[in-house]
Design a protein around this motif. Structure first.
Motif, mmCIF file in Angstrom:
data_model
loop_
_atom_site.group_PDB
_atom_site.id
_atom_site.type_symbol
_atom_site.label_atom_id
_atom_site.label_comp_id
_atom_site.label_asym_id
_atom_site.label_seq_id
_atom_site.Cartn_x
_atom_site.Cartn_y
_atom_site.Cartn_z
ATOM 1 N N VAL A 1 0.842 -1.199 0.000
ATOM 2 C CA VAL A 1 0.000 0.000 0.000
ATOM 3 C C VAL A 1 0.879 1.251 0.000
ATOM 4 N N GLY A 2 0.557 2.189 -0.883
ATOM 5 C CA GLY A 2 1.263 3.457 -0.928
ATOM 6 C C GLY A 2 2.329 3.560 -1.999
ATOM 7 N N THR A 3 2.728 2.431 -2.599
ATOM 8 C CA THR A 3 3.727 2.496 -3.673
ATOM 9 C C THR A 3 3.060 2.963 -4.964
ATOM 10 N N SER A 4 3.866 3.521 -5.865
ATOM 11 C CA SER A 4 3.295 4.014 -7.124
ATOM 12 C C SER A 4 2.689 2.874 -7.931
ATOM 13 N N GLN A 5 3.304 1.702 -7.873
ATOM 14 C CA GLN A 5 2.776 0.554 -8.615
ATOM 15 C C GLN A 5 1.369 0.198 -8.149
ATOM 16 N N SER A 6 1.146 0.300 -6.843
ATOM 17 C CA SER A 6 -0.166 -0.024 -6.277
ATOM 18 C C SER A 6 -1.164 1.105 -6.484
ATOM 19 N N VAL A 7 -0.740 2.328 -6.196
ATOM 20 C CA VAL A 7 -1.638 3.484 -6.262
ATOM 21 C C VAL A 7 -2.106 3.758 -7.684
ATOM 22 N N LEU A 8 -1.195 3.635 -8.649
ATOM 23 C CA LEU A 8 -1.517 3.980 -10.041
ATOM 24 C C LEU A 8 -2.198 2.837 -10.784
ATOM 25 N N GLY A 9 -2.288 1.683 -10.177
ATOM 26 C CA GLY A 9 -2.965 0.558 -10.819
ATOM 27 C C GLY A 9 -2.228 0.008 -12.022
ATOM 28 N N ILE A 10 -0.904 0.055 -11.980
ATOM 29 C CA ILE A 10 -0.096 -0.429 -13.103
ATOM 30 C C ILE A 10 -0.166 -1.952 -13.154
ATOM 31 N N PRO A 11 -0.501 -2.542 -14.291
ATOM 32 C CA PRO A 11 -0.535 -4.006 -14.406
ATOM 33 C C PRO A 11 0.878 -4.580 -14.393
ATOM 34 N N PHE A 12 1.104 -5.604 -13.608
ATOM 35 C CA PHE A 12 2.462 -6.134 -13.494
ATOM 36 C C PHE A 12 2.968 -6.677 -14.826
ATOM 37 N N LEU A 13 2.103 -7.314 -15.610
ATOM 38 C CA LEU A 13 2.540 -7.874 -16.881
ATOM 39 C C LEU A 13 3.051 -6.784 -17.814
#
Length: 208
Positions: free
Chosen positions: A109-121
């Motif tokens: 929680v709080g990381t840009s990857q999580s907050v921005l909804g970036i798909p891991f693939l």
């Protein structure tokens, strides 16, 4: 100790030639411009003045990611893998590991990857493509770790600026890395198996 001294010299190997400095800047400029154009094609505005107003944040960025990571990815892993595979394949392997290394951030929680909804693939494909570009630059500059740090530095700054000014959509999140994927495909095709003749293999031979 000798290996560490050699690594240290490669970190301060600033004399990589103006063409490589220009190439690195051109790659990031192309990728960033394409991302901004993509945002506008999707109906999103972008304030270009952010690239100027956020300049003070560029200095600490060299430590937070570029310098701390590139000692491992290009300073060690790329060279060791090239003892067995060519530069393109080694870059792909480093890229996959590099992407997986970031995987925990997608669940924090709080990381840009999580907050921005970036798909891991999508992220993994982008990072792997970038790793091929890093490998090409690394080999072209005779294993200069500084070249990788410089590339990582200005790329991180540009990515931060774009992320701060972008109004994201699920489609943009999937397409974000396509400019760099396209560049990596061009480099991989043109560079190809010739990358097996890497100047960085001297590091491996001496380390063994």
């Amino acid at each position: 100790r000798e290996g560490l001294r050699r690594l240290g010299r490669r970190v301060v190997q600033f004399d990589i030639g103006w063409r490589w400095y220009l190439t690195i800047v051109a790659i990031v400029a192309f990728g960033t411009a394409a991302q901004v154009l993509l945002l506008r094609a999707l109906g999103q505005g972008f304030d270009l003045s952010l690239f100027v107003t956020q300049l003070p944040s560029a200095i600490p960025l060299i430590i937070l990611g570029p310098l701390s990571e590139e000692l491992g990815w290009r300073g060690y892993a790329q060279d060791r893998l090239q003892a067995r595979w060519n530069g393109v394949v080694s870059g792909l392997i480093v890229g996959v590991v590099w992407a997986l290394w970031h995987l925990p951030l997608f669940f924090m929680v709080g990381t840009s990857q999580s907050v921005l909804g970036i798909p891991f693939l999508g992220f993994a494909c982008g990072v792997t493509a970038l790793s091929v570009l890093y490998a090409w630059i690394h080999n072209g500059t005779s294993g200069s770790v500084w070249a990788a740090v410089f590339f990582h530095w200005i790329y991180t700054y540009s990515a931060q600026v774009v992320a701060s000014g972008a109004t994201r959509s699920p489609l943009y999140n999937w397409l974000e890395y396509t400019p760099y994927i396209a560049l990596a495909l061009v480099v991989a095709f043109a560079w190809g198996s010739a990358s097996s003749e890497s100047a960085t293999t001297r590091t491996i031979a001496s380390a063994d």
